[in-house]
Scaffold this motif. Structure first.
Motif, PDB file in Angstrom:
ATOM      1  N   HIS A  10       5.771   4.697   2.493  1.00  0.00           N
ATOM      2  CA  HIS A  10       6.137   5.266   1.204  1.00  0.00           C
ATOM      3  C   HIS A  10       4.944   5.989   0.573  1.00  0.00           C
ATOM      4  O   HIS A  10       3.803   5.683   0.836  1.00  0.00           O
ATOM      5  N   SER A  11       5.247   6.928  -0.300  1.00  0.00           N
ATOM      6  CA  SER A  11       4.196   7.531  -1.108  1.00  0.00           C
ATOM      7  C   SER A  11       3.828   6.562  -2.216  1.00  0.00           C
ATOM      8  O   SER A  11       4.621   5.705  -2.603  1.00  0.00           O
ATOM      9  N   LEU A  15       6.455   4.261  -4.423  1.00  0.00           N
ATOM     10  CA  LEU A  15       6.314   2.823  -4.635  1.00  0.00           C
ATOM     11  C   LEU A  15       6.249   2.499  -6.119  1.00  0.00           C
ATOM     12  O   LEU A  15       6.872   1.542  -6.591  1.00  0.00           O
ATOM     13  N   ALA A  16       5.494   3.296  -6.864  1.00  0.00           N
ATOM     14  CA  ALA A  16       5.364   3.055  -8.295  1.00  0.00           C
ATOM     15  C   ALA A  16       6.724   3.105  -8.982  1.00  0.00           C
ATOM     16  O   ALA A  16       7.051   2.258  -9.826  1.00  0.00           O
ATOM     17  N   LYS A  17       7.527   4.083  -8.630  1.00  0.00           N
ATOM     18  CA  LYS A  17       8.856   4.203  -9.225  1.00  0.00           C
ATOM     19  C   LYS A  17       9.741   3.009  -8.854  1.00  0.00           C
ATOM     20  O   LYS A  17      10.482   2.491  -9.691  1.00  0.00           O
ATOM     21  N   LEU A  43      -4.354   6.569  -6.900  1.00  0.00           N
ATOM     22  CA  LEU A  43      -4.289   6.189  -8.309  1.00  0.00           C
ATOM     23  C   LEU A  43      -3.568   7.255  -9.116  1.00  0.00           C
ATOM     24  O   LEU A  43      -2.656   6.949  -9.897  1.00  0.00           O
ATOM     25  N   ARG A  44      -3.950   8.498  -8.932  1.00  0.00           N
ATOM     26  CA  ARG A  44      -3.339   9.590  -9.686  1.00  0.00           C
ATOM     27  C   ARG A  44      -1.852   9.708  -9.372  1.00  0.00           C
ATOM     28  O   ARG A  44      -1.030   9.953 -10.261  1.00  0.00           O
ATOM     29  N   GLN A  45      -1.487   9.544  -8.107  1.00  0.00           N
ATOM     30  CA  GLN A  45      -0.065   9.600  -7.739  1.00  0.00           C
ATOM     31  C   GLN A  45       0.732   8.531  -8.470  1.00  0.00           C
ATOM     32  O   GLN A  45       1.831   8.787  -8.985  1.00  0.00           O
ATOM     33  N   ALA A  46       0.191   7.319  -8.523  1.00  0.00           N
ATOM     34  CA  ALA A  46       0.893   6.224  -9.189  1.00  0.00           C
ATOM     35  C   ALA A  46       0.984   6.465 -10.689  1.00  0.00           C
ATOM     36  O   ALA A  46       2.038   6.248 -11.307  1.00  0.00           O
ATOM     37  N   VAL A  47      -0.104   6.911 -11.272  1.00  0.00           N
ATOM     38  CA  VAL A  47      -0.134   7.174 -12.714  1.00  0.00           C
ATOM     39  C   VAL A  47       0.884   8.249 -13.087  1.00  0.00           C
ATOM     40  O   VAL A  47       1.606   8.124 -14.089  1.00  0.00           O
ATOM     41  N   ILE A 183      -0.541 -10.578  -8.941  1.00  0.00           N
ATOM     42  CA  ILE A 183      -0.617  -9.328  -8.190  1.00  0.00           C
ATOM     43  C   ILE A 183      -0.093  -9.607  -6.784  1.00  0.00           C
ATOM     44  O   ILE A 183      -0.620 -10.460  -6.071  1.00  0.00           O
ATOM     45  N   VAL A 184       0.951  -8.894  -6.408  1.00  0.00           N
ATOM     46  CA  VAL A 184       1.595  -9.091  -5.106  1.00  0.00           C
ATOM     47  C   VAL A 184       1.490  -7.798  -4.319  1.00  0.00           C
ATOM     48  O   VAL A 184       1.870  -6.732  -4.816  1.00  0.00           O
ATOM     49  N   GLY A 185       0.986  -7.878  -3.103  1.00  0.00           N
ATOM     50  CA  GLY A 185       0.841  -6.684  -2.282  1.00  0.00           C
ATOM     51  C   GLY A 185       1.530  -6.798  -0.940  1.00  0.00           C
ATOM     52  O   GLY A 185       2.543  -6.147  -0.677  1.00  0.00           O
ATOM     53  N   THR A 186       1.017  -7.672  -0.081  1.00  0.00           N
ATOM     54  CA  THR A 186       1.503  -7.777   1.294  1.00  0.00           C
ATOM     55  C   THR A 186       2.986  -8.100   1.366  1.00  0.00           C
ATOM     56  O   THR A 186       3.725  -7.515   2.167  1.00  0.00           O
ATOM     57  N   ALA A 187       3.454  -9.015   0.522  1.00  0.00           N
ATOM     58  CA  ALA A 187       4.866  -9.415   0.560  1.00  0.00           C
ATOM     59  C   ALA A 187       5.784  -8.240   0.285  1.00  0.00           C
ATOM     60  O   ALA A 187       6.901  -8.164   0.815  1.00  0.00           O
ATOM     61  N   LEU A 188       5.319  -7.310  -0.535  1.00  0.00           N
ATOM     62  CA  LEU A 188       6.139  -6.143  -0.851  1.00  0.00           C
ATOM     63  C   LEU A 188       6.043  -5.082   0.245  1.00  0.00           C
ATOM     64  O   LEU A 188       7.053  -4.570   0.722  1.00  0.00           O
ATOM     65  N   LEU A 189       4.827  -4.768   0.641  1.00  0.00           N
ATOM     66  CA  LEU A 189       4.637  -3.671   1.587  1.00  0.00           C
ATOM     67  C   LEU A 189       5.128  -4.003   2.992  1.00  0.00           C
ATOM     68  O   LEU A 189       5.395  -3.103   3.787  1.00  0.00           O
TER      69      LEU A 189
END
Length: 208
Positions: A10-11, A15-17, A43-47, A183-189
């Motif tokens: 994903h971009s 992911l942010a959306k 960072l900029r993409q997410a923001v 903060i959750v990362g691996t479980a999501l990705l």
């Protein structure tokens, strides 16, 4: 997910959306490029893709690092207690927090030991993090936060737990220990459906 080296299809904006639609309270974006494959572009993409507050995660050691995070839209900057304890930064922790606040950034101050945590509560950091991962050797103990936080204790700052949280049960237990969030990362990705997984995690700690 820098700890496991997962490269997502994903971009960052996508992911942010998805996370925002799932009800997440904020986003965490790794910006450290050398060891954890992050970037200011991510960072900029997410923001640009969301209205959620965004935490930029990097090894901040000089004021310029904070300047770059602010210029690329971060709302929160990660400061790591260990970096300042080991004198790896060119300014003190107090100076770093003051500099971040002067830019308009809020600060998540990450800790690992009980001493770091108790000291952090006395700083002007906005949020305190407790990382289950030991940054000295990258070992992970998913129950480590339970040796730092205390049940039935009210903290005067929000406390966020980090690393190793996989399931709704993990988040419910963290909430019992006084955590305001995780903060959750691996479980999501690593999940088949990022949105569905995120929604289940959010709902597990949102229902009364």
């Amino acid at each position: 997910s820098p700890a496991t080296g997962i490269v997502f299809a994903h971009s960052a904006g996508g992911l942010a959306k998805a996370y925002q639609l799932a009800g997440a309270g904020g986003l965490s974006v790794v910006t450290e490029p050398e060891f954890f494959h992050g970037s200011l572009d991510l960072l900029r993409q997410a923001v640009d893709a969301t209205t959620l507050p965004v935490l930029a995660k990097d090894f901040v050691s000089i004021p310029k690092h904070l300047d770059l995070l602010y210029e690329n839209g971060a709302d929160y900057a990660l400061l790591i207690s260990e970096v300042f304890e080991q004198s790896l930064a060119l300014f003190s922790l107090t100076e770093a927090i003051e500099y971040a606040h002067g830019l308009g950034l809020q600060v998540l101050l990450e800790t690992h030991s009980r001493k770091q945590f108790e000291n952090a509560l006395d700083t002007k950091a906005d949020v305190i993090g407790v990382n289950n991962r030991n940054l000295r050797d990258l070992s992970l103990n998913t129950l480590h936060y339970q040796t730092i936080l205390e049940k039935n204790r009210e903290y005067h700052k929000p406390v966020i737990v980090e690393s190793g949280f996989q399931t709704p049960a993990d988040l419910i237990k963290a909430k019992e220990f006084g955590a305001s969030g995780a903060i959750v990362g691996t479980a999501l990705l690593s999940s088949e459906n990022v949105f569905t997984t995120a929604k289940k995690l959010v709902e597990s700690v949102s229902l009364k």
